[in-house]
Design a protein around this motif. Structure first.
Motif, short mmCIF file in Angstrom:
data_model
loop_
_atom_site.label_atom_id
_atom_site.label_comp_id
_atom_site.label_asym_id
_atom_site.label_seq_id
_atom_site.Cartn_x
_atom_site.Cartn_y
_atom_site.Cartn_z
N ALA A 1 0.98 -1.10 0.11
CA ALA A 1 -0.09 0.06 0.18
C ALA A 1 1.08 1.24 0.11
O ALA A 1 2.08 1.21 0.43
CB ALA A 1 -0.91 -0.21 1.33
N GLU A 2 0.50 2.40 -0.41
CA GLU A 2 0.98 3.68 -0.43
C GLU A 2 0.11 4.79 -0.39
O GLU A 2 -0.93 4.68 -1.03
CB GLU A 2 2.06 3.63 -1.90
CG GLU A 2 1.38 3.99 -3.07
CD GLU A 2 2.43 4.21 -4.24
OE1 GLU A 2 3.62 4.34 -4.01
OE2 GLU A 2 2.00 4.25 -5.28
N LEU A 3 0.80 5.87 0.24
CA LEU A 3 0.27 7.18 0.14
C LEU A 3 1.00 7.76 -0.92
O LEU A 3 2.01 8.19 -1.01
CB LEU A 3 0.16 7.77 1.52
CG LEU A 3 -0.49 7.16 2.53
CD1 LEU A 3 -0.10 7.98 3.84
CD2 LEU A 3 -1.99 7.29 2.44
N MET A 4 0.24 8.60 -1.79
CA MET A 4 0.86 9.36 -3.10
C MET A 4 0.21 10.88 -3.06
O MET A 4 -0.94 11.06 -2.74
CB MET A 4 0.52 8.52 -4.37
CG MET A 4 1.01 9.14 -5.67
SD MET A 4 0.53 8.16 -7.14
CE MET A 4 -1.16 7.66 -6.94
N TYR A 5 1.21 11.70 -3.73
CA TYR A 5 0.68 12.82 -3.87
C TYR A 5 1.16 13.43 -5.45
O TYR A 5 2.42 13.24 -5.85
CB TYR A 5 1.07 14.08 -3.07
CG TYR A 5 0.72 15.35 -3.18
CD1 TYR A 5 -0.62 15.88 -3.04
CD2 TYR A 5 1.64 16.27 -3.78
CE1 TYR A 5 -1.04 17.06 -3.33
CE2 TYR A 5 1.10 17.31 -4.29
CZ TYR A 5 -0.19 17.87 -4.07
OH TYR A 5 -0.28 19.18 -4.43
N TYR B 1 4.55 0.69 1.81
CA TYR B 1 5.01 -0.58 2.54
C TYR B 1 4.78 -1.55 1.53
O TYR B 1 3.49 -1.82 1.18
CB TYR B 1 4.40 -0.77 3.93
CG TYR B 1 4.86 -1.75 4.62
CD1 TYR B 1 5.96 -2.01 5.41
CD2 TYR B 1 3.81 -3.30 4.56
CE1 TYR B 1 6.26 -3.20 5.90
CE2 TYR B 1 4.50 -4.36 5.07
CZ TYR B 1 5.51 -4.30 5.80
OH TYR B 1 6.05 -5.52 6.46
N THR B 2 5.51 -2.50 1.44
CA THR B 2 5.49 -3.64 0.56
C THR B 2 6.25 -4.86 1.16
O THR B 2 7.21 -4.73 1.75
CB THR B 2 6.10 -3.39 -0.88
OG1 THR B 2 5.67 -2.30 -1.53
CG2 THR B 2 6.08 -4.60 -1.90
N LEU C 1 10.26 -0.28 2.72
CA LEU C 1 9.27 1.08 2.71
C LEU C 1 9.81 2.01 1.71
O LEU C 1 10.75 2.49 1.57
CB LEU C 1 9.68 1.60 4.15
CG LEU C 1 9.26 1.23 5.35
CD1 LEU C 1 9.63 2.04 6.55
CD2 LEU C 1 7.51 1.09 5.32
N PRO C 2 8.96 1.87 0.42
CA PRO C 2 9.53 2.52 -0.74
C PRO C 2 9.28 4.05 -0.46
O PRO C 2 8.20 4.25 -0.14
CB PRO C 2 8.74 1.94 -1.84
CG PRO C 2 7.82 0.73 -1.36
CD PRO C 2 8.10 0.91 0.19
N GLY D 1 -1.87 -2.28 -9.67
CA GLY D 1 -2.56 -1.58 -8.57
C GLY D 1 -3.79 -0.59 -9.28
O GLY D 1 -4.21 -0.18 -10.21
N ALA D 2 -4.25 -0.07 -8.15
CA ALA D 2 -5.46 0.75 -7.96
C ALA D 2 -5.15 1.94 -7.00
O ALA D 2 -5.05 1.78 -5.82
CB ALA D 2 -6.77 -0.05 -7.80
N ALA D 3 -5.63 3.24 -7.40
CA ALA D 3 -5.41 4.26 -6.57
C ALA D 3 -6.79 4.96 -6.62
O ALA D 3 -7.29 5.36 -7.59
CB ALA D 3 -4.17 5.17 -7.10
#
Length: 131
Positions: free
Chosen positions: A13-17, A33-34, A56-57, A126-128
């Motif tokens: 999962a990731e938080l993206m801006y 985090y992967t 942690l990418p 992925g899906a965002a």
């Protein structure tokens, strides 16, 4: 790569801006985090339990919307910080194809993490959700 002998599934999962620079080009960053689920190994009749490998990418992101289309080309470049003991992490790169609509980004990409000749390569789906 040879990593497929040890793992057939990873989740993350990731938080993206993303910030629009123009109508077609956006840049931004992400933190995620992967974890790759490591399969058990059988050696000489003995089963050795595999330990998952986690990262942690931290990425720089770019996305270019193809003109007159809902498709985009994307690229991530950053560093995957290793979480496990003995996991030093490494340089992360991921070219991807993205479907972009008003509320959702769907992507497929090829991700590589490399450090001192060691490589973990995977196909990412992925899906965002846009907020």
């Amino acid at each position: 790569s040879d990593f497929s002998r040890y793992s057939s599934l990873g989740i993350g999962a990731e938080l993206m801006y993303l910030n629009s620079v123009s109508d077609q080009f956006s840049i931004g960053g992400s933190l995620g985090y992967t974890t790759y689920i490591i399969d058990d190994l059988k050696i000489l009749g003995q089963t050795i339990e595999g330990e998952n490998i986690s990262f942690l990418p931290i990425n720089f992101k770019a996305m270019y919307l193809l003109q007159g289309s809902k498709f985009a080309l994307g690229a991530d470049l950053g560093y995957a910080v290793g979480v496990n003991d003995g996991n030093e992490g490494g340089l992360l790169y991921e070219p991807k194809l993205i479907f972009n609509n008003n509320t959702l980004l769907l992507s497929v990409g090829y991700q590589g993490i490399t450090n001192n000749g060691d490589k973990i390569n995977s196909v990412q789906v992925g899906a965002a959700f846009k907020f």
